[in-house]
Write a protein that holds these residues in place. Structure first.
Motif, PDB file in Angstrom:
ATOM      1  N   SER A 183     -56.937  31.200 -15.474  1.00  0.00           N
ATOM      2  CA  SER A 183     -57.558  31.042 -14.815  1.00  0.00           C
ATOM      3  C   SER A 183     -57.587  31.874 -13.097  1.00  0.00           C
ATOM      4  N   GLU A 184     -56.041  31.898 -13.029  1.00  0.00           N
ATOM      5  CA  GLU A 184     -55.594  32.526 -12.006  1.00  0.00           C
ATOM      6  C   GLU A 184     -55.785  33.914 -12.033  1.00  0.00           C
ATOM      7  N   ARG A 185     -55.409  34.754 -13.026  1.00  0.00           N
ATOM      8  CA  ARG A 185     -55.607  35.594 -13.484  1.00  0.00           C
ATOM      9  C   ARG A 185     -57.531  36.002 -13.272  1.00  0.00           C
ATOM     10  N   SER A 186     -58.210  35.225 -13.478  1.00  0.00           N
ATOM     11  CA  SER A 186     -59.180  35.669 -13.562  1.00  0.00           C
ATOM     12  C   SER A 186     -59.855  35.195 -11.882  1.00  0.00           C
ATOM     13  N   THR A 187     -59.177  34.224 -11.180  1.00  0.00           N
ATOM     14  CA  THR A 187     -59.540  34.661 -10.471  1.00  0.00           C
ATOM     15  C   THR A 187     -59.416  35.719  -8.705  1.00  0.00           C
ATOM     16  N   LYS A 188     -58.062  36.096  -9.341  1.00  0.00           N
ATOM     17  CA  LYS A 188     -57.258  37.084  -8.931  1.00  0.00           C
ATOM     18  C   LYS A 188     -58.284  38.351  -9.403  1.00  0.00           C
ATOM     19  N   ARG A 189     -58.832  39.048 -10.621  1.00  0.00           N
ATOM     20  CA  ARG A 189     -58.909  39.824 -11.047  1.00  0.00           C
ATOM     21  C   ARG A 189     -61.064  39.569 -10.270  1.00  0.00           C
ATOM     22  N   LYS A 190     -61.271  39.197  -9.512  1.00  0.00           N
ATOM     23  CA  LYS A 190     -62.433  38.413  -9.037  1.00  0.00           C
ATOM     24  C   LYS A 190     -62.685  39.098  -7.638  1.00  0.00           C
ATOM     25  N   ARG A 191     -61.146  38.492  -7.066  1.00  0.00           N
ATOM     26  CA  ARG A 191     -60.636  39.502  -5.517  1.00  0.00           C
ATOM     27  C   ARG A 191     -61.090  40.586  -6.000  1.00  0.00           C
ATOM     28  N   PHE A 192     -60.084  40.602  -6.766  1.00  0.00           N
ATOM     29  CA  PHE A 192     -59.483  42.799  -7.228  1.00  0.00           C
ATOM     30  C   PHE A 192     -60.678  43.081  -7.520  1.00  0.00           C
ATOM     31  N   ASP A 193     -61.824  43.075  -8.063  1.00  0.00           N
ATOM     32  CA  ASP A 193     -63.302  43.765  -8.418  1.00  0.00           C
ATOM     33  C   ASP A 193     -63.483  44.134  -7.217  1.00  0.00           C
ATOM     34  N   ASP A 194     -63.941  42.699  -5.815  1.00  0.00           N
ATOM     35  CA  ASP A 194     -64.611  41.983  -4.747  1.00  0.00           C
ATOM     36  C   ASP A 194     -63.588  43.400  -3.859  1.00  0.00           C
ATOM     37  N   GLU A 195     -62.498  43.788  -3.613  1.00  0.00           N
ATOM     38  CA  GLU A 195     -61.879  44.438  -3.348  1.00  0.00           C
ATOM     39  C   GLU A 195     -62.959  46.167  -3.542  1.00  0.00           C
ATOM     40  N   ALA A 196     -62.038  46.082  -4.873  1.00  0.00           N
ATOM     41  CA  ALA A 196     -62.630  47.562  -5.251  1.00  0.00           C
ATOM     42  C   ALA A 196     -64.113  48.201  -4.675  1.00  0.00           C
ATOM     43  N   ILE A 197     -64.810  46.810  -4.787  1.00  0.00           N
ATOM     44  CA  ILE A 197     -66.314  47.771  -4.822  1.00  0.00           C
ATOM     45  C   ILE A 197     -66.203  48.026  -3.074  1.00  0.00           C
ATOM     46  N   ASP A 198     -65.798  46.756  -1.862  1.00  0.00           N
ATOM     47  CA  ASP A 198     -65.537  47.474  -0.504  1.00  0.00           C
ATOM     48  C   ASP A 198     -65.128  48.830  -0.557  1.00  0.00           C
ATOM     49  N   LYS A 199     -63.797  48.981  -1.140  1.00  0.00           N
ATOM     50  CA  LYS A 199     -63.102  50.340  -1.332  1.00  0.00           C
ATOM     51  C   LYS A 199     -64.024  51.523  -1.505  1.00  0.00           C
ATOM     52  N   ARG A 200     -64.711  51.788  -2.844  1.00  0.00           N
ATOM     53  CA  ARG A 200     -65.696  52.667  -3.130  1.00  0.00           C
ATOM     54  C   ARG A 200     -66.695  52.525  -1.895  1.00  0.00           C
ATOM     55  N   ARG A 201     -67.510  51.186  -1.249  1.00  0.00           N
ATOM     56  CA  ARG A 201     -67.995  51.243  -0.362  1.00  0.00           C
ATOM     57  C   ARG A 201     -67.379  51.978   0.975  1.00  0.00           C
ATOM     58  N   GLU A 202     -66.069  51.942   1.526  1.00  0.00           N
ATOM     59  CA  GLU A 202     -65.600  52.417   2.467  1.00  0.00           C
ATOM     60  C   GLU A 202     -65.348  54.374   2.281  1.00  0.00           C
ATOM     61  N   ARG A 203     -64.764  54.417   0.417  1.00  0.00           N
ATOM     62  CA  ARG A 203     -64.844  55.570   0.117  1.00  0.00           C
ATOM     63  C   ARG A 203     -66.466  56.503   0.709  1.00  0.00           C
ATOM     64  N   ARG A 204     -66.880  55.842   0.015  1.00  0.00           N
ATOM     65  CA  ARG A 204     -68.642  56.779   0.414  1.00  0.00           C
ATOM     66  C   ARG A 204     -69.228  56.831   1.452  1.00  0.00           C
ATOM     67  N   LEU A 205     -69.107  55.744   2.443  1.00  0.00           N
ATOM     68  CA  LEU A 205     -69.120  56.414   3.980  1.00  0.00           C
ATOM     69  C   LEU A 205     -68.552  57.192   4.506  1.00  0.00           C
ATOM     70  N   TRP A 206     -66.754  57.266   4.046  1.00  0.00           N
ATOM     71  CA  TRP A 206     -66.681  58.488   4.572  1.00  0.00           C
ATOM     72  C   TRP A 206     -66.290  59.768   4.382  1.00  0.00           C
ATOM     73  N   GLU A 207     -66.875  59.824   2.774  1.00  0.00           N
ATOM     74  CA  GLU A 207     -67.232  60.971   2.367  1.00  0.00           C
ATOM     75  C   GLU A 207     -68.701  61.553   3.021  1.00  0.00           C
TER      76      GLU A 207
END
Length: 596
Positions: A183-207
Motif C-alpha cells: 500500500s505504501e508502494r502504491s501511494t508512492k507510485r501514485k505520487r511519483f506518477d503525478d510528479e512525472a506528469i508535472d515534469k513532462r508538462r514543465e518540460r513541454r512548456l520549457w521546450e
C-alpha cells in the motif's frame, strides 16, 4: 565562448603551445643526438602536430583577414595550413582531411553558423577559434567554454538568449525507494506518477519557450564587424600593424559595404575607426614629403560611388553603377537622354565621357567630383547615391587604387568562371591581387569585374524589357532563363547578390506600385542543367536598408521542410540555397503561404 582579450586568449595561446612544442623536441633530441639531427626532425614529421589549420570562407573580407593572420604567423615563425572552403560540406571534408595532429583550428568567415563540435566531432584537445562576421552564431558555439573560442565583439549580440533558456539538465526519474509494504508502494507510485506528469508538462512548456527564444534569435541573417578589421586590431594591439595590413582591413570593410552586408551607418563607423589608423601611419611632416618608389601611402577622402570609373569611361561607369543608373533609368531612351543632359549641363563633352577616364582632359578629370556634387540635386540625386567615404592607396608614383575598385577586382577573381580553374586556383589568384607588385593580376581582375557588371546590367535590362519581375503577393520573384549567355556568372553567390540588388532597385525605379520598396525579392538562376538544380537567393526590401536584416534563411528552411522539397542549404549565407528545379512550384507555393 567569447574571447575577451584576443591577444591573450587567442594568439598567445597558439604561440605558447608552439614554443612549448619546439622546446620539448629540442630538449628530447639534445639528449640523444646532435642539434643538426634535431633540426631535421623538427623540419619534417614532428612539425605536423604543431601546425595551425586555417579554414577560410570565399569572400574578400575573409581573404584579407587571412592575409593579416599569415603576416603575424610568419613574423613569429608559426606553421600553418590554409584551406579555402566554399560551403559547409567542404568545411567538414577539409577538416577531416587535414585534422591529423592538429590542436588549433582557425575559422575565418565560416563555421560560426553551425555547431562545430557536433558537426566535426573533434578530439577533446582540439580548440576552434572562430572569426566569423555571419550572424546569427550557433548557440552551442557561444556557450561552449572549452573547445570553441569566438573572436567577435560580444556587444554585437544584444538579442542572445540566456543559457538557462536554452539548456537544462533533467533530474533522474528513477525511484530509489525500496519499501516492502504494497500500500505504501502504491501511494508512492501514485505520487511519483503525478510528479512525472508535472515534469513532462514543465518540460513541454520549457521546450516551447526555447523554440521561441531560438526563433527570435535566429530569424534574421545579419553581419557583424569585418573579420579583416578584427585581425587588424589584433595586429595593432601586438604593435605589428603596418600600412599594408591596414590596407587589407580597409578592403575587408569595403567588401561588406559593396555586397550589402552592413548598413551605411555601420560602414561609416568602421571607416572612422580606420581613418585614425590611416592618419597615424601616413602622417608626414613638412620636411618629409618625398615618397619612396616602393612606399605604400593611404589617403582618406570622399569617393565618387561610380563603379571602376578610374579604369573605365565615365559614361560606362555611370551606366553600370546601381544607384545612378536606376535614378536615370539608363536602360530607356528617356533615361539615356536625361543622362546626356546631366553630362552636358556639367560641361562634360560626350566624346570625353565615353573615352577612358585616364585619357580625359586633365582639367575635366580633376573637376568631376565637384561638378557632380553641384548638379546632383537638380536630377534627384542624393549625397549617399553619389559620395561615400573611402580610402585610396598609392604605391610610390604609380596610379591611385580606390578601395572599392580593388575589392570588386578581388571578388571577381574569387568567383571567376575560367575553364579548368578550381575554387582553390581562384583563391590563390585573388591573393595575387593583394600583392602590390602583381600589376598584371590586378588588371585582369579589373577586366573580369567589368565583364561581371556588364552581364548584370544586360540581365537586368532583360528582366525589365520582358516584364519578368513578378509579384507573388508578399514578395517579388524573377528567374534567369536557361541558355542565357552570361548565366555562368550568376552561379556564384556574391555575383548573384549584386544581380538581385540591381534587379530590385531597377524594378522599384520603374514600378508605379508604391509597395514596391517594401517588397523583398527572390531570384533564381540555373546552376547545373544536367542535374536539374537552381541557385536561389532572397534579399530584403529596400526600405530595410537601415538594418540590412534578411529573413529568407529561416523562411527557405521552413518552406522546404513543409513541402519535402529537395534543397541544399550549404552556403554560409543562409539566404542562398540550391534546389531541384522540379520542386520549384511547390516550394514557392509554400513560401507564399508562409510569408503572407
Amino acid at each position: 565562448m567569447f574571447v575577451k582579450d584576443f591577444r591573450k586568449g587567442f594568439y598567445d595561446a597558439i604561440q605558447h603551445q608552439y614554443l612549448i612544442f619546439v622546446l620539448k623536441y629540442l630538449f628530447i633530441n639534445l639528449l640523444h643526438t646532435t642539434i643538426l639531427a634535431t633540426s631535421r626532425t623538427l623540419n619534417h614529421d614532428n612539425y605536423t602536430s604543431a601546425r595551425v589549420l586555417v579554414l577560410v570562407g570565399f569572400d574578400v573580407d575573409a581573404l584579407c583577414a587571412c592575409r593579416i593572420l599569415q603576416n603575424l604567423f610568419q613574423s613569429d615563425q608559426i606553421l600553418y595550413t590554409i584551406i579555402p572552403v566554399t560551403g559547409k560540406e567542404e568545411l567538414e571534408r577539409s577538416y577531416v582531411e587535414n585534422s591529423e595532429g592538429i590542436k588549433h583550428v582557425i575559422m575565418i568567415n565560416c563555421g560560426g553558423g553551425i555547431d562545430v563540435v557536433e558537426t566535426l566531432q573533434p578530439e577533446d584537445c582540439v580548440r576552434f577559434y572562430i572569426c566569423d562576421s555571419h550572424r546569427p552564431v550557433d548557440v552551442h558555439n557561444i556557450f561552449n567554454a572549452v573547445q570553441v573560442k569566438l573572436l567577435m565583439k560580444e556587444d554585437e549580440f544584444d538579442n542572445l538568449p540566456d543559457y538557462d533558456d536554452l539548456f537544462r539538465e533533467d533530474e533522474s526519474d528513477e525511484d530509489s525507494g525500496n519499501d516492502s509494504d504494497s500500500s505504501e508502494r502504491s501511494t508512492k507510485r501514485k505520487r511519483f506518477d503525478d510528479e512525472a506528469i508535472d515534469k513532462r508538462r514543465e518540460r513541454r512548456l520549457w521546450e516551447e519557450k526555447r523554440t521561441k527564444f531560438l526563433f527570435d534569435y535566429e530569424q534574421f541573417t545579419t553581419y557583424g564587424t569585418s573579420a579583416a578589421l578584427i585581425m587588424f586590431e589584433l595586429a595593432w594591439k601586438m604593435s605589428k600593424d603596418t600600412n599594408d595590413l591596414l590596407w587589407l582591413a580597409i578592403l575587408g570593410v569595403t567588401d561588406q559595404y559593396i555586397h550589402y552586408k552592413t548598413p551605411r551607418d555601420k560602414y561609416i563607423d568602421d571607416v572612422m575607426a580606420l581613418q585614425s589608423h590611416v592618419s597615424r601611419h601616413n602622417h608626414r611632416g613638412d620636411d618629409d614629403n618625398i615618397i619612396s618608389i616602393n612606399c605604400l601611402k593611404l589617403t582618406f577622402d570622399e569617393e565618387l560611388q561610380l563603379a571602376l570609373y578610374r579604369h573605365w569611361s565615365l559614361f560606362e561607369s555611370i551606366c553600370h553603377t546601381v544607384s545612378l543608373s536606376c535614378k536615370f533609368k539608363v536602360w530607356t531612351l528617356k533615361g539615356q537622354k536625361r543622362l546626356h543632359e546631366f553630362l552636358a549641363e556639367m560641361g562634360l563633352p560626350l566624346t570625353q565621357c565615353k573615352q577612358k577616364f585616364a585619357s580625359m582632359d586633365s582639367s575635366l578629370r580633376a573637376d568631376i567630383k565637384p561638378l557632380i556634387q553641384s548638379h546632383m540635386e537638380k536630377y534627384g540625386l542624393v549625397a549617399q547615391d553619389v559620395i561615400v567615404p573611402s580610402f585610396s592607396a598609392q604605391y610610390g608614383y604609380k596610379n591611385k587604387l580606390c578601395a572599392m575598385d580593388v575589392t570588386l577586382s578581388c571578388a571577381s577573381i574569387l568567383e571567376a568562371i575560367d575553364k579548368g580553374k578550381t575554387p582553390t586556383d581562384n583563391f590563390l589568384n585573388a591573393q595575387d591581387i593583394l600583392q602590390r607588385v602583381n600589376v598584371s593580376a590586378m588588371e585582369k581582375g579589373l577586366e573580369t569585374a567589368k565583364k561581371q557588371l556588364q552581364a548584370i546590367v544586360t540581365q537586368v535590362q532583360t528582366f525589365l524589357d520582358m516584364h519578368q519581375v513578378i509579384s507573388a503577393g508578399p514578395f517579388l520573384y524573377a528567374f534567369v532563363q536557361e541558355g542565357t549567355h552570361d548565366v555562368k556568372y550568376f552561379s556564384k553567390p556574391q555575383c548573384l547578390m549584386r544581380l538581385a540588388r540591381y534587379t530590385l532597385e531597377a524594378h522599384c525605379a520603374m514600378s508605379r506600385n508604391k509597395r514596391a520598396r517594401s517588397m523583398p525579392l527572390v531570384l533564381g538562376t540555373p546552376l547545373d542543367i544536367e542535374q536539374g538544380t537552381t541557385l536561389v537567393i532572397g534579399i530584403p526590401p529596400l526600405q530595410m536598408d537601415d538594418e540590412r536584416k534578411n529573413f529568407f534563411g529561416k523562411a527557405f528552411e521552413q518552406a522546404a521542410a513543409s513541402t519535402n522539397s529537395r534543397t541544399l542549404h550549404d552556403c554560409f549565407d543562409t539566404f542562398v540555397m540550391e534546389m531541384k528545379t522540379e520542386d520549384r512550384s511547390k516550394f514557392f507555393d509554400a513560401l507564399i503561404s508562409l510569408l503572407q
